[in-house]
Design an enzyme around this catalytic site. Structure first.
Site, PDB file in Angstrom:
ATOM      1  NE  ARG A   1      -2.059  -1.047   3.600  1.00  0.00           N
ATOM      2  CZ  ARG A   1      -1.343  -2.127   4.408  1.00  0.00           C
ATOM      3  NH1 ARG A   1      -1.535  -3.265   4.004  1.00  0.00           N
ATOM      4  NH2 ARG A   1      -0.586  -1.713   5.581  1.00  0.00           N
TER       5      ARG A   1
ATOM      6  CB  CYS B   1      23.200 -17.932  10.408  1.00  0.00           C
ATOM      7  SG  CYS B   1      24.109 -16.373   9.924  1.00  0.00           S
TER       8      CYS B   1
ATOM      9  CB  ALA C   1      21.265  -7.779  -1.408  1.00  0.00           C
ATOM     10  CB  SER C   2      15.936  -8.059   1.064  1.00  0.00           C
ATOM     11  OG  SER C   2      15.789  -9.351   1.008  1.00  0.00           O
TER      12      SER C   2
ATOM     13  CG  HIS D   1      21.170 -14.363  -0.708  1.00  0.00           C
ATOM     14  ND1 HIS D   1      21.399 -13.406  -0.058  1.00  0.00           N
ATOM     15  CD2 HIS D   1      19.943 -14.177  -1.428  1.00  0.00           C
ATOM     16  CE1 HIS D   1      20.601 -12.284  -0.380  1.00  0.00           C
ATOM     17  NE2 HIS D   1      19.791 -12.831  -1.198  1.00  0.00           N
TER      18      HIS D   1
ATOM     19  CB  CYS E   1      28.476 -18.325 -32.554  1.00  0.00           C
ATOM     20  SG  CYS E   1      28.188 -17.621 -31.020  1.00  0.00           S
TER      21      CYS E   1
ATOM     22  CG  HIS F   1      28.638 -18.134 -27.019  1.00  0.00           C
ATOM     23  ND1 HIS F   1      29.748 -18.480 -27.787  1.00  0.00           N
ATOM     24  CD2 HIS F   1      29.546 -17.993 -25.617  1.00  0.00           C
ATOM     25  CE1 HIS F   1      30.912 -18.616 -27.001  1.00  0.00           C
ATOM     26  NE2 HIS F   1      30.795 -18.377 -25.745  1.00  0.00           N
TER      27      HIS F   1
END
Lengths: 342, 342
Positions: free
Chosen positions: A23, A42, A159-160, A165, A195, A302
């Site tokens: 909200r 952790c 990243a929160s 990670h 390619c 590729h």
């Protein structure tokens, strides 16, 4: 249930994560900062995440117990849900489908403060191996058209949680960015029978001015038309369309290259926030029963990793045009990154 | 000289503003904040900007003197330069051209602290009129394929000065975003002989659930597939392909609608940073000598304004796919914006 919606003007799909239901008051005035204190990633806090999907564990340790090296869990607040069917429907000019997909978190190490670039190479190899294994597993699900593996490092990069990670999102449609890259590769192949990525890598290796590093199997390049300062394109030097096919031997070379690139970025740019992501061939291309759209499976992509330090912001011009203004020439960026002493 | 470079994989053009030459140490660790103190856009400081290109002035005041209401000056640190020719060249798989274009700043008022949404409607009309007049002027330059008018409000949205201003950038290539929108509009017309945007507006007006406001001439919609929370699409209700053709009577209606939308955003979202931008038909389509590519000039575009409050960040998933995750359903956003008391 989240919903996938299609914009008929931009032809872009969007995930409306209505269950997150934010909200007006839920948007903080300042940028989020990673909260300190309790960390669900952790060791010892395994019960605070959803049950694990995969893990690399020391002998004798059981699932969702301590004793792991790398651990994969479903995202607790997933952008897409694994259950259900797509239920595609049109609504006049609009199109929608259910937000079916996968959203997983790869906890890269039990050590809360270990930066990816400080990991021993053998540990980084294990992370890469689990990325590959999750990809190989999810490719089998016919509902998924694409699987993106990515990492957000630092609060300003999204990243929160600060515990090391990476993430994986499987989507039921092929994203526009990939469709664009595949089309370019296909057009180049049809014209030249080579390619596009191999040609580009060859040209960059011959010139050398935008090379950041090069080992036996991988090359890191500051792209000629970098959108962002110090952006990096990291790719296998020899043709391969799918990250899912990477061998354990190749993983060793990739771990060495990725670690060195991240070390150079940290040293050169004072530990900036960054995003990186793996672009590999969409699923539809690697399943046994293929569509007729592509008939040149060996050459149409590729795989590569795009690394984007977050040093500059995005403003109206970029949103309005898809053009980017980059204040650092990639030749300069490559030189700084090459010459910094590690 | 800045350089335009083309990426053969994404087919994206990028501006390498090498003269800005930012080195590793030039990127601040924290987000920029608008510096306090001296303001080159304030009345009395006219000599601190490059000489003005256009202005609306009180009777008797001369160029580059006080006594103005709206003032247009070249950007002191332009992303593109007005002088020179394009000198297009290929470099193997890459393409480049000189960074020729225009980069202008529209100083919207002499009052340093006047928020656009607090401007009297008649003053806002003057700003819109000068946007239109600059567009009409620059369309004549054959080197320019597209002219983007946009506003960055707030440091987090990319505004480096807080004095109310908008910007204009003319580019020598048609941006990918516009090519995409034009292609969608063309495909829809060829199939249905109707304007895609007109169809979309009609459908939204009939449903009503995503309408933020509607006056005699303009409608503001929370798009069905909004990328961002509280994103708004503001467009003329009746078909028109070019913002350059807006009449003074229509400008009055636009000023009323834009002011109300910005007031609702400020009140509902606690004065967030935002970007907005005008999408109009590319230049090549409005010059007397047209390319053969388009033969349906009356229907191929419908100009509009996209307004994006900056409430959420962009992370690896968005960069990697072009997909967006939006945590607020547009139906909810429209309801909040409609119902907030002004």
């Amino acid at each position: 249930m989240p919903e996938l919606r299609h914009d008929p003007i931009s032809k872009r799909w969007v995930i409306i994560a209505s269950e997150r239901g934010r909200r007006p008051d839920d948007f903080p005035k300042q940028a989020d900062t990673t909260p300190a204190g309790f960390c669900p990633f952790c060791e010892g806090n395994e019960s605070k995440t959803p049950p694990e999907i995969a893990a690399i564990r020391y002998n004798g340790s059981g699932p969702n117990q301590p004793g792991w090296k790398v651990r994969v869990v479903p995202n607790k607040f997933p952008a897409l849900r694994i259950e259900g069917n797509l239920d595609r429907r049109g609504l006049g000019v609009h199109d929608r489908m259910n937000g079916v997909g996968a959203h997983e978190v790869i906890i890269e190490t039990p050590k809360h403060d270990l930066n990816m670039c400080d990991m021993p190479v053998s540990d980084l190899e294990q992370v890469i191996r689990i990325w590959r294994d999750r990809l190989v597993d999810l490719v089998r699900d016919n509902r998924f058209k694409y699987i993106l593996i990515f990492k957000n490092y630092g609060a300003a990069a999204g990243a929160s949680l600060s515990h090391p990670h990476s993430q994986l999102i499987a989507t039921p449609v092929t994203p526009l960015t990939l469709t664009g890259e595949l089309t370019s590769a296909k057009e180049h192949y049809h014209e030249k029978e080579r390619c596009l990525f191999c040609d580009l890598i060859q040209q960059e290796l011959e010139s050398g001015e935008r090379i950041v590093l090069c080992n036996d199997q991988f090359v890191a390049i500051a792209p000629f038309a970098s959108r962002f300062p110090f952006e990096i394109f990291l790719a296998p030097r020899y043709h391969n369309h799918s990250f899912a096919e990477i061998s354990d031997a190749m993983i060793r070379h990739l771990a060495l290259a990725l670690k060195e690139v991240l070390l150079r970025i940290r040293k050169c740019l004072n530990d900036p926030p960054y995003n990186f992501l793996i672009h590999t061939i969409p699923n539809v291309k690697v399943r046994p029963k293929r569509t007729s759209y592509w008939d040149t499976i060996e050459v149409d992509f590729h795989w590569h990793i795009e690394i984007m330090p977050r040093l500059t912001g995005i403003a109206g011009f970029e949103w309005g045009t898809g053009f980017y203004i980059n204040p650092t020439a990639p030749e300069e960026a490559a030189k700084y990154l090459r010459e910094i002493e590690l």
